[in-house]
Enzyme design. Sequence first.
Site, PDB file in Angstrom:
ATOM      1  N   ASP A   7      -6.326  -3.581   1.502  1.00  0.00           N
ATOM      2  CA  ASP A   7      -5.172  -3.440   0.613  1.00  0.00           C
ATOM      3  C   ASP A   7      -4.452  -4.768   0.380  1.00  0.00           C
ATOM      4  O   ASP A   7      -3.430  -4.808  -0.303  1.00  0.00           O
ATOM      5  CB  ASP A   7      -4.201  -2.356   1.106  1.00  0.00           C
ATOM      6  CG  ASP A   7      -3.856  -2.474   2.579  1.00  0.00           C
ATOM      7  OD1 ASP A   7      -4.752  -2.282   3.424  1.00  0.00           O
ATOM      8  OD2 ASP A   7      -2.696  -2.782   2.883  1.00  0.00           O
ATOM      9  N   HIS A  28     -14.569  -5.043  10.969  1.00  0.00           N
ATOM     10  CA  HIS A  28     -14.261  -3.728  11.538  1.00  0.00           C
ATOM     11  C   HIS A  28     -15.510  -2.919  11.796  1.00  0.00           C
ATOM     12  O   HIS A  28     -16.124  -2.430  10.857  1.00  0.00           O
ATOM     13  CB  HIS A  28     -13.453  -2.907  10.551  1.00  0.00           C
ATOM     14  CG  HIS A  28     -12.067  -3.382  10.348  1.00  0.00           C
ATOM     15  ND1 HIS A  28     -11.112  -2.602   9.768  1.00  0.00           N
ATOM     16  CD2 HIS A  28     -11.460  -4.552  10.651  1.00  0.00           C
ATOM     17  CE1 HIS A  28      -9.974  -3.273   9.712  1.00  0.00           C
ATOM     18  NE2 HIS A  28     -10.163  -4.460  10.240  1.00  0.00           N
ATOM     19  N   HIS A  57      -2.669   0.628  16.461  1.00  0.00           N
ATOM     20  CA  HIS A  57      -1.974   1.103  15.250  1.00  0.00           C
ATOM     21  C   HIS A  57      -0.667   1.828  15.557  1.00  0.00           C
ATOM     22  O   HIS A  57      -0.412   2.936  15.056  1.00  0.00           O
ATOM     23  CB  HIS A  57      -2.922   1.972  14.404  1.00  0.00           C
ATOM     24  CG  HIS A  57      -2.776   1.727  12.938  1.00  0.00           C
ATOM     25  ND1 HIS A  57      -2.127   2.603  12.107  1.00  0.00           N
ATOM     26  CD2 HIS A  57      -3.184   0.705  12.154  1.00  0.00           C
ATOM     27  CE1 HIS A  57      -2.139   2.140  10.871  1.00  0.00           C
ATOM     28  NE2 HIS A  57      -2.773   0.975  10.871  1.00  0.00           N
ATOM     29  N   TYR A  80      -7.654   6.507  14.288  1.00  0.00           N
ATOM     30  CA  TYR A  80      -7.292   5.568  13.243  1.00  0.00           C
ATOM     31  C   TYR A  80      -8.488   4.621  13.090  1.00  0.00           C
ATOM     32  O   TYR A  80      -9.124   4.264  14.085  1.00  0.00           O
ATOM     33  CB  TYR A  80      -6.030   4.756  13.634  1.00  0.00           C
ATOM     34  CG  TYR A  80      -6.055   3.418  12.968  1.00  0.00           C
ATOM     35  CD1 TYR A  80      -5.709   3.314  11.623  1.00  0.00           C
ATOM     36  CD2 TYR A  80      -6.541   2.298  13.623  1.00  0.00           C
ATOM     37  CE1 TYR A  80      -5.840   2.118  10.970  1.00  0.00           C
ATOM     38  CE2 TYR A  80      -6.671   1.101  12.975  1.00  0.00           C
ATOM     39  CZ  TYR A  80      -6.318   1.013  11.641  1.00  0.00           C
ATOM     40  OH  TYR A  80      -6.473  -0.167  10.995  1.00  0.00           O
ATOM     41  N   ASN A  84       0.810  -1.218   0.000  1.00  0.00           N
ATOM     42  CA  ASN A  84       0.000   0.000   0.000  1.00  0.00           C
ATOM     43  C   ASN A  84       0.847   1.273   0.000  1.00  0.00           C
ATOM     44  O   ASN A  84       1.664   1.485   0.890  1.00  0.00           O
ATOM     45  CB  ASN A  84      -0.905  -0.022   1.245  1.00  0.00           C
ATOM     46  CG  ASN A  84      -2.133   0.850   1.081  1.00  0.00           C
ATOM     47  OD1 ASN A  84      -2.329   1.473   0.032  1.00  0.00           O
ATOM     48  ND2 ASN A  84      -2.965   0.890   2.096  1.00  0.00           N
ATOM     49  N   GLU A 121       1.628  -7.053  11.192  1.00  0.00           N
ATOM     50  CA  GLU A 121       1.202  -6.749   9.823  1.00  0.00           C
ATOM     51  C   GLU A 121       2.268  -6.015   9.018  1.00  0.00           C
ATOM     52  O   GLU A 121       2.279  -6.116   7.803  1.00  0.00           O
ATOM     53  CB  GLU A 121      -0.117  -5.978   9.807  1.00  0.00           C
ATOM     54  CG  GLU A 121      -0.033  -4.591  10.416  1.00  0.00           C
ATOM     55  CD  GLU A 121      -1.371  -3.862  10.419  1.00  0.00           C
ATOM     56  OE1 GLU A 121      -2.375  -4.470  10.808  1.00  0.00           O
ATOM     57  OE2 GLU A 121      -1.394  -2.688  10.029  1.00  0.00           O
ATOM     58  N   HIS A 180      -3.254 -10.396   9.084  1.00  0.00           N
ATOM     59  CA  HIS A 180      -3.759  -9.145   8.538  1.00  0.00           C
ATOM     60  C   HIS A 180      -4.638  -9.450   7.326  1.00  0.00           C
ATOM     61  O   HIS A 180      -4.293 -10.316   6.518  1.00  0.00           O
ATOM     62  CB  HIS A 180      -2.515  -8.337   8.109  1.00  0.00           C
ATOM     63  CG  HIS A 180      -2.752  -6.949   7.676  1.00  0.00           C
ATOM     64  ND1 HIS A 180      -1.878  -6.297   6.840  1.00  0.00           N
ATOM     65  CD2 HIS A 180      -3.723  -6.071   7.956  1.00  0.00           C
ATOM     66  CE1 HIS A 180      -2.303  -5.064   6.629  1.00  0.00           C
ATOM     67  NE2 HIS A 180      -3.430  -4.902   7.301  1.00  0.00           N
ATOM     68  N   ARG A 200     -13.869  -5.885  15.603  1.00  0.00           N
ATOM     69  CA  ARG A 200     -12.896  -4.886  16.045  1.00  0.00           C
ATOM     70  C   ARG A 200     -13.623  -3.554  16.193  1.00  0.00           C
ATOM     71  O   ARG A 200     -14.455  -3.221  15.346  1.00  0.00           O
ATOM     72  CB  ARG A 200     -11.806  -4.775  14.976  1.00  0.00           C
ATOM     73  CG  ARG A 200     -10.655  -3.902  15.346  1.00  0.00           C
ATOM     74  CD  ARG A 200      -9.699  -3.722  14.183  1.00  0.00           C
ATOM     75  NE  ARG A 200      -9.993  -2.504  13.450  1.00  0.00           N
ATOM     76  CZ  ARG A 200      -9.150  -1.924  12.594  1.00  0.00           C
ATOM     77  NH1 ARG A 200      -7.980  -2.472  12.332  1.00  0.00           N
ATOM     78  NH2 ARG A 200      -9.484  -0.818  11.973  1.00  0.00           N
ATOM     79  N   GLU A 212      -3.967  -4.616  19.308  1.00  0.00           N
ATOM     80  CA  GLU A 212      -3.072  -4.821  18.167  1.00  0.00           C
ATOM     81  C   GLU A 212      -2.056  -3.696  18.069  1.00  0.00           C
ATOM     82  O   GLU A 212      -2.397  -2.528  18.270  1.00  0.00           O
ATOM     83  CB  GLU A 212      -3.961  -4.853  16.916  1.00  0.00           C
ATOM     84  CG  GLU A 212      -3.231  -5.017  15.622  1.00  0.00           C
ATOM     85  CD  GLU A 212      -4.229  -5.105  14.471  1.00  0.00           C
ATOM     86  OE1 GLU A 212      -5.356  -5.624  14.683  1.00  0.00           O
ATOM     87  OE2 GLU A 212      -3.907  -4.624  13.376  1.00  0.00           O
TER      88      GLU A 212
HETATM   89  C1  GCO Z   1      -5.429  -3.514   9.950  1.00  0.00           C
HETATM   90  C2  GCO Z   1      -4.472  -2.498   9.499  1.00  0.00           C
HETATM   91  C3  GCO Z   1      -4.802  -1.744   8.266  1.00  0.00           C
HETATM   92  C4  GCO Z   1      -3.583  -0.922   7.813  1.00  0.00           C
HETATM   93  C5  GCO Z   1      -3.481  -0.929   6.336  1.00  0.00           C
HETATM   94  C6  GCO Z   1      -2.265  -0.193   5.847  1.00  0.00           C
HETATM   95  O1  GCO Z   1      -5.275  -3.958  11.069  1.00  0.00           O
HETATM   96  O2  GCO Z   1      -6.292  -3.877   9.175  1.00  0.00           O
HETATM   97  O3  GCO Z   1      -3.874  -1.806  10.524  1.00  0.00           O
HETATM   98  O4  GCO Z   1      -5.981  -1.024   8.300  1.00  0.00           O
HETATM   99  O5  GCO Z   1      -3.643   0.368   8.294  1.00  0.00           O
HETATM  100  O6  GCO Z   1      -3.476  -2.244   5.900  1.00  0.00           O
HETATM  101  O7  GCO Z   1      -2.066  -0.414   4.496  1.00  0.00           O
HETATM  102 MG    MG Z   2      -3.648  -3.189  12.146  1.00  0.00          MG
END
Ligand code: GCO
Ligand code: MG
Length: 402
Positions: A316, A123, A212, A160, A38, A262, A312, A148, A236
């Site tokens: 993306d 999510h 994050h 985030y 990404n 990830e 993950h 989540r 996470e």
């Molecule tokens: C998750 C991730 C993503 C990332 C993204 C970055 O846990 O799904 O943190 O949302 O931010 O994949 O490219």
């Molecule tokens: Mg993540």
Amino acid sequence: MSKIERAEVFVASPGRTFVTLRITTSDGVTGHGDATLNGRELAVASYLRDHLVPLLIGKDPARIEDMWQYLYRGAYWRRGPVTMTAISAVDTALWDIKGKVAGLPVYQLLGGRSRDGVTVYSHASGTDVPSLLDDVERFLDLGYKAVRAQAAVPDVGGSYGVRKGKVYEPAATSLPDEQPWDTEAYLRFAPTYLEAVRERFGFGFHLLHDVHHRLTPIEAARFGKSVEDSALFWMEDPTPAENQEAFRLIRQHTTTPIAVGEVLNSIWDVQHLITEQLIDYVRTTVVHAGGITHLRRIFDLAALYQVRTGSHGATDLSPVSLAAAVHVDITVPNFGIQEYMGHADETMEVFRNGVTFADGMLHPSEEPGLGVAYDEKAAERFPYRARYLPVARRLDGSVHDW
Ligand code: GCO
Ligand code: MG
């Protein structure tokens, strides 16, 4: 002997950008691998086109392990997301080919099922607590057994993981969007909404949260301690993982389980985290950690230390990655959970999905190989568009981990 005859790299933006490798053998068998990184997509496309494709032509597609060693050791320069994503794409495509040649779905080649299905989390998010609660309810109604939860920190706190449209997509601007961040505001607010989720919906499902990478180790320890009553399945990426030893400090203060991986690309990046039992879930993926071959090696190491998997699975990661993840997840003994966000409608016009969702679980395709097809004609309707992930800045203007 069958030989690799052709290897093509497709870059297209159906909903978002994906880089896809297709390998074709002299017997006309094709295999696909995801090569999407990404915000840095063209670097991997060039690594493949300019440096790996010439090495593949004429090679035996059946020698997957040997190819992995050749590309990894043969580069001399080791690890790193660009190199490992390119190797992943080749490895995944070769497993797809091996399955098609054998007439078996890839999970059968990996040892067959260890479970009936792959439990996934989705999510839920909100711009405030009421909208987050509505979103959690929506996912529970859809049958998810794990959700989540992320909400926007009020005022200028930043956030985030808050979805704007139908699908969460953080890489949405042609130059990085600069977003504000206030750690103290987050530390005060996030525990309250996780508690609100438990109060409203109880404890009959897994609740997850993604920090994050935004906290220091001691802040993460404070966060983990403050959410213990919400019984998270995991927190996470509580702190960036370049310094693996930092997780020991978090561990000394809280029993909230920790998931990391990830952005990590190899077994060496998670070796200390696993062998010192500093984490509970390893979140490395097929696409960024060296393909099916290397991911299994990571998961086997993790199993020795009772660390479970939690790959993950954001938007993306292409449907090829998702399918490959599910083939691995269904076989490994130490599977934990799989992230599943679903893809945009445009994405699914280009990729034929390899997985099916039922009762909170994903199921692999029974077709030979990975079970995903790539429609290059459809992809031509979605030319490449540059998109960047956001950058976070603290309230004093300094750069923070996004
Ligand atoms: C998750 C991730 C993503 C990332 C993204 C970055 O846990 O799904 O943190 O949302 O931010 O994949 O490219
Ligand atoms: Mg993540």
